[in-house]
Motif scaffolding. Structure first.
Motif, short mmCIF file in Angstrom:
data_model
loop_
_atom_site.label_atom_id
_atom_site.label_comp_id
_atom_site.label_asym_id
_atom_site.label_seq_id
_atom_site.Cartn_x
_atom_site.Cartn_y
_atom_site.Cartn_z
N ASN A 53 0.90 -1.10 0.00
CA ASN A 53 0.08 0.07 -0.09
C ASN A 53 0.94 1.30 -0.03
O ASN A 53 0.72 2.24 0.82
CB ASN A 53 -0.90 -0.05 1.06
N ILE A 54 1.86 1.23 -0.79
CA ILE A 54 2.70 2.30 -1.01
C ILE A 54 2.73 2.88 -2.60
O ILE A 54 2.00 2.01 -3.37
CB ILE A 54 4.07 2.22 -0.53
N THR A 55 3.41 3.82 -3.10
CA THR A 55 3.59 4.15 -4.23
C THR A 55 4.71 3.46 -4.89
O THR A 55 5.38 2.75 -4.33
CB THR A 55 3.94 5.74 -4.48
N GLU A 56 4.67 3.15 -6.17
CA GLU A 56 5.50 2.49 -7.08
C GLU A 56 6.95 3.12 -6.90
O GLU A 56 8.09 2.81 -6.96
CB GLU A 56 5.23 2.44 -8.52
N ALA A 57 6.87 4.81 -6.86
CA ALA A 57 7.95 5.41 -6.69
C ALA A 57 8.68 5.14 -5.41
O ALA A 57 9.93 4.98 -5.20
CB ALA A 57 7.75 6.89 -7.09
N THR A 58 7.94 4.90 -4.42
CA THR A 58 8.43 4.84 -3.09
C THR A 58 9.04 3.29 -2.92
O THR A 58 10.17 2.93 -2.34
CB THR A 58 7.36 4.58 -1.95
N SER A 59 8.50 2.29 -3.64
CA SER A 59 9.21 0.88 -3.59
C SER A 59 10.43 0.96 -4.20
O SER A 59 11.58 0.41 -3.96
CB SER A 59 8.20 0.08 -4.37
N LYS A 60 10.60 1.68 -5.47
CA LYS A 60 11.69 1.64 -6.08
C LYS A 60 12.75 2.71 -5.27
O LYS A 60 14.13 2.24 -5.34
CB LYS A 60 11.56 2.66 -7.34
#
Length: 207
Positions: free
Chosen positions: A178-185
């Motif tokens: 439940n995070i953004t894709e940018a945060t995962s990266k």
């Protein structure tokens, strides 16, 4: 076991799956699953035998604690057998079990207040997954790398594990956590940076 190659500034992380983790994720094991759903204890034991070691390794990588990993493994297989009626053979049984295990690990870590900082929360420079950014390549020893991974903060370790070892892409990780894709990266990039620091620029012979 899915595996990605991860280039670090001083080497290439290259850890091969053990035989116990080389599972047939393309198989639904339809007859075995149907027998398990019907309450066949021998079939349930066989399904557990086939997948328990690989799922334990996932728990251990994500939770970084042997006792917690053992507890989550047992709870996950209880969930598996309780939910088998919902398995529609649209994917492999291994992938279905793994998703239950991963979700249980995430829920456990959230209760322990897993912290994953948003990209917007930190004014940091850009991140890159380009292997060409890492100029010097050598194989790193398995024990040293595993020890370094175990020292990562929970948020870094979870994203790194899901991407590197479990084969999820950043969009899937974003959905799971439940995070953004940018945060995962960004978490993955910071995990690699932290690993470089923990490994101290040393070179290890490949296992």
């Amino acid at each position: 076991m899915y595996f990605r190659q991860c280039n670090l500034s001083q080497g290439v992380l290259s850890i091969n799956a053990s035989k116990s983790e080389r599972l047939d994720y393309g198989s639904t094991h339809k007859e075995l699953v149907q027998a398990c759903a019907a309450g066949d204890r021998k079939a349930q034991f066989e399904l557990y035998r086939l997948y328990s070691q690989a799922m334990y390794n996932i728990c251990l990588r994500m939770l970084n604690d042997q006792e917690d990993a053992e507890d989550l493994l047992q709870q996950s297989f209880i969930d598996v057998f309780l939910k088998l009626d919902s398995f529609r053979f649209e994917s492999s049984i291994g992938a279905w079990i793994k998703r239950i295990v991963v979700n249980n690990c995430i829920n456990f870590l959230k209760k322990r207040r897993l912290t994953i900082q948003s990209l917007d929360d930190e004014r940091m420079g850009g991140f890159s997954e380009n292997p060409d950014d890492d100029l010097h390549e050598s194989h790193l020893g398995v024990k040293e790398v595993k020890n370094a991974i175990s020292q990562l903060p929970d948020g870094y370790r979870v994203v790194f594990t899901l991407y590197m070892f479990e084969g999820y892409d950043h969009k899937e990780i974003a959905d799971i956590l439940n995070i953004t894709e940018a945060t995962s990266k960004s978490q993955y990039s910071r995990a690699k940076k932290k690993l470089r620091e923990l490994l101290g620029g040393r070179k290890y012979a490949g296992a």
